[in-house]
Design a protein around this motif. Structure first.
Motif, PDB file in Angstrom:
ATOM      1  N   PHE A   1      -0.024   1.245  -3.942  1.00 38.58           N
ATOM      2  CA  PHE A   1       0.750   2.105  -4.837  1.00 38.58           C
ATOM      3  C   PHE A   1       1.390   3.286  -4.109  1.00 38.58           C
ATOM      4  O   PHE A   1       2.528   3.647  -4.361  1.00 38.58           O
ATOM      5  CB  PHE A   1      -0.175   2.584  -5.959  1.00 38.58           C
ATOM      6  CG  PHE A   1       0.513   3.260  -7.096  1.00 38.58           C
ATOM      7  CD1 PHE A   1       1.502   2.615  -7.820  1.00 38.58           C
ATOM      8  CD2 PHE A   1       0.151   4.538  -7.476  1.00 38.58           C
ATOM      9  CE1 PHE A   1       2.126   3.232  -8.879  1.00 38.58           C
ATOM     10  CE2 PHE A   1       0.770   5.166  -8.540  1.00 38.58           C
ATOM     11  CZ  PHE A   1       1.755   4.512  -9.241  1.00 38.58           C
ATOM     12  N   CYS A   2       0.659   3.911  -3.166  1.00 40.91           N
ATOM     13  CA  CYS A   2       1.189   5.088  -2.469  1.00 40.91           C
ATOM     14  C   CYS A   2       1.936   4.734  -1.180  1.00 40.91           C
ATOM     15  O   CYS A   2       2.608   5.589  -0.608  1.00 40.91           O
ATOM     16  CB  CYS A   2       0.081   6.095  -2.168  1.00 40.91           C
ATOM     17  SG  CYS A   2      -1.078   5.602  -0.864  1.00 40.91           S
ATOM     18  N   GLY A   3       1.810   3.519  -0.710  1.00 41.75           N
ATOM     19  CA  GLY A   3       2.502   3.098   0.502  1.00 41.75           C
ATOM     20  C   GLY A   3       1.740   3.335   1.789  1.00 41.75           C
ATOM     21  O   GLY A   3       2.232   3.025   2.866  1.00 41.75           O
ATOM     22  N   ALA A   4       0.511   3.868   1.715  1.00 40.34           N
ATOM     23  CA  ALA A   4      -0.274   4.126   2.929  1.00 40.34           C
ATOM     24  C   ALA A   4      -0.696   2.825   3.615  1.00 40.34           C
ATOM     25  O   ALA A   4      -0.848   2.783   4.830  1.00 40.34           O
ATOM     26  CB  ALA A   4      -1.519   4.957   2.604  1.00 40.34           C
ATOM     27  N   VAL A   5      -0.890   1.770   2.826  1.00 40.21           N
ATOM     28  CA  VAL A   5      -1.261   0.471   3.376  1.00 40.21           C
ATOM     29  C   VAL A   5      -0.125  -0.505   3.101  1.00 40.21           C
ATOM     30  O   VAL A   5       0.347  -0.622   1.968  1.00 40.21           O
ATOM     31  CB  VAL A   5      -2.572  -0.075   2.755  1.00 40.21           C
ATOM     32  CG1 VAL A   5      -2.941  -1.416   3.379  1.00 40.21           C
ATOM     33  CG2 VAL A   5      -3.700   0.924   2.913  1.00 40.21           C
ATOM     34  N   GLU A   6       0.313  -1.166   4.156  1.00 44.76           N
ATOM     35  CA  GLU A   6       1.360  -2.167   4.019  1.00 44.76           C
ATOM     36  C   GLU A   6       0.829  -3.513   4.474  1.00 44.76           C
ATOM     37  O   GLU A   6      -0.018  -3.588   5.362  1.00 44.76           O
ATOM     38  CB  GLU A   6       2.584  -1.771   4.845  1.00 44.76           C
ATOM     39  CG  GLU A   6       3.236  -0.496   4.351  1.00 44.76           C
ATOM     40  CD  GLU A   6       4.462  -0.096   5.165  1.00 44.76           C
ATOM     41  OE1 GLU A   6       4.862  -0.850   6.082  1.00 44.76           O
ATOM     42  OE2 GLU A   6       5.008   0.978   4.877  1.00 44.76           O
ATOM     43  N   LEU A   7       1.353  -4.568   3.844  1.00 41.03           N
ATOM     44  CA  LEU A   7       0.966  -5.912   4.245  1.00 41.03           C
ATOM     45  C   LEU A   7       2.183  -6.802   4.310  1.00 41.03           C
ATOM     46  O   LEU A   7       3.257  -6.452   3.830  1.00 41.03           O
ATOM     47  CB  LEU A   7      -0.107  -6.490   3.313  1.00 41.03           C
ATOM     48  CG  LEU A   7       0.209  -6.672   1.838  1.00 41.03           C
ATOM     49  CD1 LEU A   7       0.991  -7.949   1.569  1.00 41.03           C
ATOM     50  CD2 LEU A   7      -1.088  -6.722   1.060  1.00 41.03           C
ATOM     51  N   GLU A   8       1.972  -7.966   4.921  1.00 35.13           N
ATOM     52  CA  GLU A   8       3.042  -8.935   5.086  1.00 35.13           C
ATOM     53  C   GLU A   8       2.463 -10.320   4.822  1.00 35.13           C
ATOM     54  O   GLU A   8       1.350 -10.622   5.264  1.00 35.13           O
ATOM     55  CB  GLU A   8       3.576  -8.846   6.508  1.00 35.13           C
ATOM     56  CG  GLU A   8       4.632  -9.851   6.872  1.00 35.13           C
ATOM     57  CD  GLU A   8       5.050  -9.678   8.320  1.00 35.13           C
ATOM     58  OE1 GLU A   8       6.014  -8.935   8.565  1.00 35.13           O
ATOM     59  OE2 GLU A   8       4.403 -10.287   9.195  1.00 35.13           O
ATOM     60  N   VAL A   9       3.193 -11.140   4.084  1.00 36.36           N
ATOM     61  CA  VAL A   9       2.845 -12.542   3.911  1.00 36.36           C
ATOM     62  C   VAL A   9       3.971 -13.362   4.524  1.00 36.36           C
ATOM     63  O   VAL A   9       5.136 -12.974   4.452  1.00 36.36           O
ATOM     64  CB  VAL A   9       2.602 -12.922   2.435  1.00 36.36           C
ATOM     65  CG1 VAL A   9       1.362 -12.224   1.892  1.00 36.36           C
ATOM     66  CG2 VAL A   9       3.798 -12.607   1.563  1.00 36.36           C
ATOM     67  N   THR A  10       3.598 -14.467   5.147  1.00 39.49           N
ATOM     68  CA  THR A  10       4.579 -15.285   5.857  1.00 39.49           C
ATOM     69  C   THR A  10       4.552 -16.715   5.347  1.00 39.49           C
ATOM     70  O   THR A  10       3.480 -17.298   5.166  1.00 39.49           O
ATOM     71  CB  THR A  10       4.269 -15.295   7.368  1.00 39.49           C
ATOM     72  OG1 THR A  10       4.243 -13.944   7.836  1.00 39.49           O
ATOM     73  CG2 THR A  10       5.331 -16.055   8.141  1.00 39.49           C
TER      74      THR A  10
END
Length: 144
Positions: A12-21
């Motif tokens: 929600f705050c953007g401190a943690v980002e992830l990526e799916v491929t």
């Protein structure tokens, strides 16, 4: 879906980002009590991925974890409480809620644990009482 396509998401705050491929193994809706409580909603739209297709790209130090059972290790941001993903060790898959990856073209194929629904949905998709037989459930379907 292009196997090399990457989609980005965050808490929600953007401190943690992830990526799916690539492409998920499954896209569906879950109506079970656990998912409803965890998501604070009447139904959960989810995607299931092979573990190597999901990567935390930023903020790993902010990731908290909780597992009520050994079946689901839920991960969230310790700064904002935003949900990130759920590891399912028994299935060998990682669940990422569709809302966490906003640009991903989510298209559910069916509903699971429909016997527990609090929000009946008339969308023409199969509605499994619990899980499809190939996922260890009864495979029994329910009417809309």
């Amino acid at each position: 879906m292009n196997e090399d396509k990457r989609y980005h998401g965050s808490c929600f705050c953007g401190a943690v980002e992830l990526e799916v491929t690539g492409a998920p193994e499954v896209m569906a809706y879950c109506h079970c009590d656990s998912c409803r409580h965890w998501s604070a909603s009447p139904v959960s739209a989810f995607t299931l991925w092979k573990p190597e297709a999901v990567k935390i790209t930023q903020g790993d130090e902010h990731v908290g974890s909780f597992h009520k059972t050994e079946n689901s290790h839920r991960k969230w941001c310790k700064q904002c409480g935003g949900h990130l993903l759920t590891e399912h060790p028994g299935m060998g898959l990682v669940e990422v809620s569709a809302a966490v990856i906003p640009d991903f073209p989510f298209e559910a194929g069916f509903h699971v644990f429909y016997q527990e629904t609090r929000l009946p949905m008339k969308d023409g998709l199969p509605k499994f009482k619990d899980l499809p037989a190939e996922a260890g459930g009864s495979g029994e379907q329910m009417p809309e």
